[in-house]
Design a protein around this motif. Sequence first.
Motif, short mmCIF file in Angstrom:
data_model
loop_
_atom_site.label_atom_id
_atom_site.label_comp_id
_atom_site.label_asym_id
_atom_site.label_seq_id
_atom_site.Cartn_x
_atom_site.Cartn_y
_atom_site.Cartn_z
N THR A 1 37.88 46.57 31.83
CA THR A 1 39.18 47.01 32.34
C THR A 1 39.70 46.00 33.35
O THR A 1 38.94 45.56 34.23
CB THR A 1 39.06 48.40 33.01
OG1 THR A 1 38.48 49.32 32.09
CG2 THR A 1 40.43 48.90 33.44
N PRO B 1 47.59 48.05 32.55
CA PRO B 1 46.14 47.83 32.53
C PRO B 1 45.67 47.36 31.15
O PRO B 1 46.19 47.79 30.11
CB PRO B 1 45.56 49.20 32.87
CG PRO B 1 46.66 49.93 33.55
CD PRO B 1 47.93 49.43 32.94
N LEU C 1 42.90 45.59 36.13
CA LEU C 1 43.96 46.33 36.81
C LEU C 1 44.63 45.42 37.82
O LEU C 1 43.95 44.69 38.56
CB LEU C 1 43.40 47.57 37.53
CG LEU C 1 42.73 48.65 36.68
CD1 LEU C 1 42.12 49.71 37.58
CD2 LEU C 1 43.74 49.27 35.74
#
Length: 828
Positions: free
Chosen positions: A421, A400, A423
Motif C-alpha cells: 500500500t 492510494p 499513501l
Amino acid sequence: MPLRYLLKKTRHNRLERFNIVFSILLAGWIPSILTIVVSYSILSRTLETSILKDRRTFVQLIARLIGDDLSRTGGIIDYYQTSPEVMRMLNSGNSQFAAQQWLGTTFYEHPRIDSMFVTGRDGRLIASIPYVPTSIGKDVDASLWRAEAAKAGGAFVSPVHARFSDNRPVTDVVGAIRAPDKTVIGYLGVSVLVERIGRRLATIQFADQSTCQVIDQTGRPLFTNDFRPNPGTTASRDLILPPEISERKAGNLERGGNLYSFAPVETANWTVVVKQPKAIAYKPLRDLLERMAVLSGWLILAISIFAWFGGRFYRRQTEAARRIEREVIFNEKILANMPVGIAFVDPATRTFLQANEAFTQIAQRLGGLSTRRDLIGSSYTDVKIAPPDAIERVLSFGTPFQLVEQPFQDEGGMTHFVNVTLLRLQAADQTIQGVLYFVEDKTRDVTLRHELINANAAKDQFLALLSHELRNPLSPVIAMVSELEASTPRSAKLWKALEVIRRNVELEARLIDDLLDVTRIAKGKLQLTLEIVDVHEILRRAYEICRDDIDRKSINVIFELNAGEVHVEGDPARLQQIFWNLIKNSVKFTPTDGRITVSTSNSGPHEVEIRVTDTGIGIESDKIDKIFNAFEQGQTSITRRFGGLGLGLAISKAMVDAHRGKIRVESPGKDKGATFIVQLKTVPAPVGAANGADGEQTGREKKRTPSRKYRLLLVDDHVDTCTGMKLMLERRGYDIRVAHSADQAAEKARLEHFDLLISDLGLPDRTGYELMSELHKSKGLPGIALSGFGMEADVTKARDAGFSEHLTKPINFERLEEAIRRLLESKS
C-alpha cells in the motif's frame, strides 16, 4: 593574514575536539563508576528488601484469599447459629427428622459448601448432607472442634481431617447452638473440602520453582504436590518445613538454601508458606547487578571509543540531530515496531527517509535490496516491490495504490504473498509531506486459507466415501429381502422378520441421507427443482410412506384438508421429505392408539397453512426454541428411548426456508402433544388441475411386465449386490448379464447387444463415468448410475458422463424399475 587565520582556526578546531573528548569521558566515566558502586552497595540491599517485602505481601494475599473463603463459610454458621428455627429443631421431639429435613432445604441454598451436619451437645451426629445412615448417633470427629466451638462466640475452623461420609480431607467450620440461657444444645457445622481450596490456589500463577503449602493448627500440611489433598496426617520428606515457621507465624526465613515466606490465616489459625530456592528468588537481583556491571564496563569502553572519534563526527552533529528528530517523530506516529513494514519516502528525491525493521527485512528478502546496503538513503526504485510508476500516481492524484496478496519469490525460491500500500501524506495546510509505504507479509494467512479449503474438500470427500461404503452393503440386503418376500411361503413370522430387516436398512439409508442433507445445507448447496405441485397430493404421498409405521402402532390419522388454494411452486421431492419428516416425527413420539390430525387451511391471501397435530409426548416450553437445531431432541432420555440423530426437523426447517416459507411448533407442554405448522405461498392452479383433498390416497403404482425381454448389462464390483439385483431383475422379466469391472463390461458390450447399462460408479479398474462415456459414444447405450456417492456434484458428474438417472444405494427397486421402464420406453 589568511595563513595566520587558517592556522588559528585549525588549532581552535583541534582544541574544541579535545574539549569534547574530555567532556564525554568525564560525563560518561563518572556515572558509570558511580553506578557500579551504588549497584553493589545501596541498590543491592534495597532491591533485596523489596523482594522480601513483595513475597510477604504475596503470601499475605494468599492467606487473605483462604481466610475470606473460610469467613464466608463461617458467615453461614453465624447466620443460622442464632436462628430460632434451628433451636426449635434441636429441641423438638423428633430432632433427627426435623434436622435432616431442614438440612435438605438449607444445604442447596449455599453452593459454595461441600457438606453440612448437625450434632447434639455431645458431638454425636443427628443429621447430615450427604446423608450417611450408619453415622447417625456416632461421634464424627467432634473432639477436633467441640471444645473450641463451645468457647467461641462464632464459628470455629477445625483442623483438617477425613470426612466421615467418604474419607476425603475436609475442614469443619462449626458453631455452637445455644439455648436462651446460653447453654449449648448442639452444634451446626459446614465441611469445606481441601480439594476445593486447592483448586482455588491452583489458579494462581506462582514464580519459577515456587511451591505453596498451607498448614493447619496441628501442623498438618493440607496438600501434596500440585495442590492435591494430603491424605495422611504426617508430611512427606519434601513437605517438612522449619519449626520456626510455626513459632513466628509471619515473615521470611532462609533455611537449607531455600527462602520461606509465610503468613497466618487469621480466621483459622492456619499458616500459608511459599517456598522457593534462594538462588531462584534472588536471581533477578543477581542478574540485574551482573547486567549493570557489564553494561557499565561496556559503557566505559564505548564512551572511550566514542570520545576518541567524537572530534571526527562533530561536523555531523547537526545532521544527526535532524535524523534523530525524524526518527522520534516516525517512531511515535507510525509505530516503528509494528510487524507491518512501514517506510517514509521523500516526495522530492524519492529516497527512503525512515523505515522500520520489518520493512527493511522484507525489502532485503523480497525487494532485491542488498543486505550490505542501508535502506535509509536508498532510492524508491532500489526496492522492487511496488511498480516504479506507482509513487508518481500516488503523489500526482492522491489515490492510494494497493496490491493484495501479490506473490514474490525470495532468494531460496519460496513464494511469499505480500500486501502493498502507498499513501500520500499531507499536512494540515495540504502540503505533501511524503509517501507512506506499507508492506505486510500475508503468506501465513494465504497458506492457512488454502489449508482450510483443502481440509473442507477432504471433509467432503470423506463424507462421500463414508456414505458410499455405508450404502454399498445395504443394496444386497434390500435385494435379498425382496427376493425372499417374493419367493418364500407366506409365513407370518418370516414376513415379520423380513419387514424388520427392510425397515432398519431403510432407516440406516435415511440416516445417511440426513447427514448428507445437513452437509449440503451447511454449505448452501441445497438445490431445488421447482414446479407447481398440489400440497394435498404431496401430503397423501408422505402419509403412504409412513402408513406401515402408523398401522403398526394403531394410530388414528385424520385428514382435514380444508384449504382451497393448494398449489405451490416447490420441489415435490423436498416438499414430500418435509411432510414425511413431520408425519414420521408425530408417529415416532405418539403412543399406541394415539391420534394424528393433518389439516390444511388458507390462513391468509395466497398462503396455505399445513398443520400436523399429534397426541404424543409434547415439548417442554424451554425446549421449543431449540427443537429445530441439528442433533436436538429435547433431552438425552428421548434420544435413548426413541433413537435417531435429531436431524429431521433441522433439515425440514432448512427446506421450508429454501421454499421461502415458515415453520414453527406449538405445544401445551410435556405429554400434551405438539403441532407443527408450515406456511407456504400459493400460486394459481394449472389449467385442468383439481384440489386433491378428496382424491384417492396415493398407492404404489402397478408393476408392468416388459412387452419383450430386454437385455440389461449390470456392472458392480460388489458381488453380493450383483447377485441380489440379478435375481430381482430376472424375476421382473429382464435378461441380465453381470460384469465386475469396467473392462469386463466393455468386452461384453462389444460382443453382445444390450438395451440398457446399470453401473456402479466406483469400479476397480476404471470409474463408472468413463465406462458410461465410452458405451454412450460407441453404442448410444442409455445408463443408470448406482452409487453410494449422493452429493450434488456426483449427480451432475454422472449426467455429464451420459447417465440418464442417478440412484443412491441402497437401491429402491420400485424407483429402479420405474427408471428402467421409462428409459426403455423412450428408447423404443
